[in-house]
Design a protein around this motif. Structure first.
Motif, PDB file in Angstrom:
ATOM      1  N   GLY A 113     -28.450  28.887 -10.670  1.00 49.34           N
ATOM      2  CA  GLY A 113     -27.002  29.028 -10.872  1.00 49.34           C
ATOM      3  C   GLY A 113     -26.255  27.736 -10.592  1.00 49.34           C
ATOM      4  N   GLY A 114     -26.643  27.068  -9.513  1.00 46.68           N
ATOM      5  CA  GLY A 114     -25.976  25.818  -9.136  1.00 46.68           C
ATOM      6  C   GLY A 114     -26.215  24.722 -10.165  1.00 46.68           C
ATOM      7  N   MET A 115     -27.455  24.688 -10.696  1.00 46.90           N
ATOM      8  CA  MET A 115     -27.773  23.675 -11.716  1.00 46.90           C
ATOM      9  C   MET A 115     -26.959  23.932 -12.985  1.00 46.90           C
ATOM     10  SD  MET A 115     -31.883  23.564 -11.345  1.00 46.90           S
ATOM     11  CE  MET A 115     -32.669  23.080  -9.810  1.00 46.90           C
ATOM     12  N   LYS A 116     -26.787  25.211 -13.328  1.00 50.35           N
ATOM     13  CA  LYS A 116     -25.998  25.544 -14.525  1.00 50.35           C
ATOM     14  C   LYS A 116     -24.554  25.077 -14.362  1.00 50.35           C
ATOM     15  CE  LYS A 116     -28.752  29.547 -15.831  1.00 50.35           C
ATOM     16  NZ  LYS A 116     -28.938  30.977 -15.627  1.00 50.35           N
ATOM     17  N   LYS A 117     -24.019  25.232 -13.165  1.00 47.55           N
ATOM     18  CA  LYS A 117     -22.649  24.763 -12.897  1.00 47.55           C
ATOM     19  C   LYS A 117     -22.563  23.262 -13.118  1.00 47.55           C
ATOM     20  CE  LYS A 117     -19.979  28.086 -10.997  1.00 47.55           C
ATOM     21  NZ  LYS A 117     -18.611  28.393 -11.365  1.00 47.55           N
ATOM     22  N   THR A 159     -15.872  25.443 -18.632  1.00 43.92           N
ATOM     23  CA  THR A 159     -15.462  26.857 -18.666  1.00 43.92           C
ATOM     24  C   THR A 159     -15.940  27.593 -17.409  1.00 43.92           C
ATOM     25  OG1 THR A 159     -17.474  27.291 -19.901  1.00 43.92           O
ATOM     26  CG2 THR A 159     -15.457  27.066 -21.176  1.00 43.92           C
ATOM     27  N   GLN A 160     -15.387  28.795 -17.245  1.00 43.35           N
ATOM     28  CA  GLN A 160     -15.766  29.588 -16.083  1.00 43.35           C
ATOM     29  C   GLN A 160     -17.124  30.249 -16.313  1.00 43.35           C
ATOM     30  OE1 GLN A 160     -12.538  32.188 -15.159  1.00 43.35           O
ATOM     31  NE2 GLN A 160     -13.292  32.641 -13.120  1.00 43.35           N
ATOM     32  N   THR A 174      -8.079  24.868 -12.287  1.00 36.08           N
ATOM     33  CA  THR A 174      -7.477  26.133 -11.862  1.00 36.08           C
ATOM     34  C   THR A 174      -8.256  26.671 -10.674  1.00 36.08           C
ATOM     35  OG1 THR A 174      -8.813  27.771 -13.054  1.00 36.08           O
ATOM     36  CG2 THR A 174      -7.045  26.692 -14.298  1.00 36.08           C
ATOM     37  N   THR A 175      -7.534  27.346  -9.826  1.00 37.13           N
ATOM     38  CA  THR A 175      -8.187  27.929  -8.653  1.00 37.13           C
ATOM     39  C   THR A 175      -7.333  29.058  -8.105  1.00 37.13           C
ATOM     40  OG1 THR A 175      -9.107  27.443  -6.458  1.00 37.13           O
ATOM     41  CG2 THR A 175      -7.130  26.232  -7.075  1.00 37.13           C
ATOM     42  N   HIS A 176      -7.979  30.009  -7.420  1.00 41.17           N
ATOM     43  CA  HIS A 176      -7.165  30.946  -6.651  1.00 41.17           C
ATOM     44  C   HIS A 176      -7.331  30.694  -5.155  1.00 41.17           C
ATOM     45  CE1 HIS A 176     -10.884  33.354  -7.541  1.00 41.17           C
ATOM     46  NE2 HIS A 176     -10.809  33.557  -6.245  1.00 41.17           N
ATOM     47  N   TYR A 177      -7.981  29.569  -4.822  1.00 39.31           N
ATOM     48  CA  TYR A 177      -8.116  29.185  -3.412  1.00 39.31           C
ATOM     49  C   TYR A 177      -7.074  28.127  -3.055  1.00 39.31           C
ATOM     50  CZ  TYR A 177     -12.834  31.093  -4.112  1.00 39.31           C
ATOM     51  OH  TYR A 177     -13.893  31.867  -4.435  1.00 39.31           O
ATOM     52  N   MET A 178      -6.153  28.482  -2.178  1.00 37.05           N
ATOM     53  CA  MET A 178      -5.166  27.512  -1.679  1.00 37.05           C
ATOM     54  C   MET A 178      -5.875  26.283  -1.112  1.00 37.05           C
ATOM     55  SD  MET A 178      -2.107  26.793  -1.380  1.00 37.05           S
ATOM     56  CE  MET A 178      -1.594  25.207  -0.788  1.00 37.05           C
ATOM     57  N   GLU A 179      -6.943  26.536  -0.382  1.00 36.55           N
ATOM     58  CA  GLU A 179      -7.682  25.455   0.287  1.00 36.55           C
ATOM     59  C   GLU A 179      -8.145  24.405  -0.736  1.00 36.55           C
ATOM     60  OE1 GLU A 179     -11.572  26.676   1.239  1.00 36.55           O
ATOM     61  OE2 GLU A 179     -11.987  24.989   2.596  1.00 36.55           O
ATOM     62  N   GLY A 221     -17.787  31.456  -6.752  1.00 37.50           N
ATOM     63  CA  GLY A 221     -19.184  31.903  -6.717  1.00 37.50           C
ATOM     64  C   GLY A 221     -20.176  30.831  -6.278  1.00 37.50           C
ATOM     65  N   CYS A 222     -19.683  29.653  -5.860  1.00 36.31           N
ATOM     66  CA  CYS A 222     -20.595  28.586  -5.412  1.00 36.31           C
ATOM     67  C   CYS A 222     -20.855  28.697  -3.914  1.00 36.31           C
ATOM     68  CB  CYS A 222     -19.981  27.204  -5.647  1.00 36.31           C
ATOM     69  SG  CYS A 222     -19.815  26.758  -7.356  1.00 36.31           S
ATOM     70  N   ASP A 223     -22.056  28.308  -3.484  1.00 34.67           N
ATOM     71  CA  ASP A 223     -22.269  28.202  -2.029  1.00 34.67           C
ATOM     72  C   ASP A 223     -21.575  26.927  -1.527  1.00 34.67           C
ATOM     73  OD1 ASP A 223     -23.931  26.024  -2.548  1.00 34.67           O
ATOM     74  OD2 ASP A 223     -25.750  27.214  -2.466  1.00 34.67           O
TER      75      ASP A 223
END
Ligand SMILES: Nc1ncnc2c1ncn2[C@@H]1O[C@H](COP(=O)(O)OP(=O)(O)O)[C@@H](O)[C@H]1O
Ligand SMILES: [Mg+2]
Length: 242
Positions: A141-145, A86-87, A194-199, A168-170
């Motif tokens: 935050g990164g560990m939670k992801k 989930t997001q 899902t993404t809103h980043y074309m890249e 929101g990730c580095d």
């Protein structure tokens, strides 16, 4: 079992929130083993689609099947085949992250000893093993992801669904997630991201679907989508809304 060659088959799906039509006759399939990038701006209908696929949300009309299992009629079989990342973080604050993974596996009928082994394997893969006795509050935050990914994978699902996994990730975390997703796909998992980043869609996907205002705008092999000059307007519109 109908559509069993397709991991996900969505046919004429419509979903409204009161008067807002969030999904308008959405139709597409995702093949077994595909890496599907579902691209669209905020509010396009990506999360709503995921909620219907995973049985978290009802819908007005249409049909959604997971390897042939209808998400409403055969909810348990369909849900068992999906790992959902989930997001938002929604972990139990009272459990250690190891316990949390074992509990999660329990929902899918996996015995505790088997789940424990799998949990350790995943925590190791995502460099969290030294945190296994911590509660999730104690994680960065990164560990939670990364823990969200472990939880999604604990019952070894055929399909991994990720809702904007890198927002929101580095950079370092983004690349780590990208590498792991590419690897999981190589290992045979069907991936729906899902993404809103074309890249991001361009870098990872084999197939790209573009959604805007609840409509599927384009769908096809990544190379065709990228080659299609008429899509530049679509991309402009999609990214312009962002
Ligand atoms: N629970 C809800 N109640 C009312 N409207 C909602 C709800 N969830 C989403 N929406 C609306 O549905 C549309 C699609 O939202 P969503 O699927 O979350 O888009 P995305 O994930 O692509 O950003 C948006 O207009 C959003 O405001
Ligand atoms: Mg969303």
């Amino acid at each position: 079992m109908r559509d069993s060659g397709n991991a996900i088959a969505i046919h004429n799906l419509c979903k409204s929130y009161k008067t807002l039509e969030a999904l308008k006759n959405v139709t597409f399939t995702v093949k077994r083993g595909d890496f599907f990038g579902f691209l669209g701006p905020n509010g396009a209908g990506k999360t709503t689609t995921i909620n219907v696929i995973t049985g978290l949300s009802n819908y007005n009309s249409g049909e959604v099947r997971i390897f042939g299992h209808d998400v409403t009629r055969d909810y348990r079989q369909a849900r068992q085949l999906i790992g959902l990342c989930t997001q938002e973080f929604n972990f139990d604050p009272f459990l250690s992250i190891f316990q949390m993974l074992v509990y999660q596996a329990g929902y899918f009928g996996i015995p505790a000893n088997e789940a424990g082994q799998k949990a350790r394997e995943l925590l190791k893969r995502f460099s969290l093993l030294d945190k296994q006795h911590e509660k999730y509050r104690a994680l960065s935050g990164g560990m939670k992801k990364r823990l969200l990914l472990c939880r999604a994978l604990i019952h070894d699902p055929e399909i991994l669904i990720l809702d904007e996994p890198t927002s929101g990730c580095d950079l370092e975390l983004k690349f780590l997630i990208w590498d792991q997703l590419a690897l999981l796909n190589k290992e045979g998992k069907t991936i729906f991201l899902t993404t809103h980043y074309m890249e991001e869609a361009e870098k990872l996907s084999k197939t790209i679907g573009i959604i805007n205002h609840g409509h599927i705008v384009k769908m096809g092999a990544k190379e065709d989508i990228l080659r299609d000059k008429s899509l530049q307007d679509v991309f402009l519109e999609v990214t312009g809304i962002e």
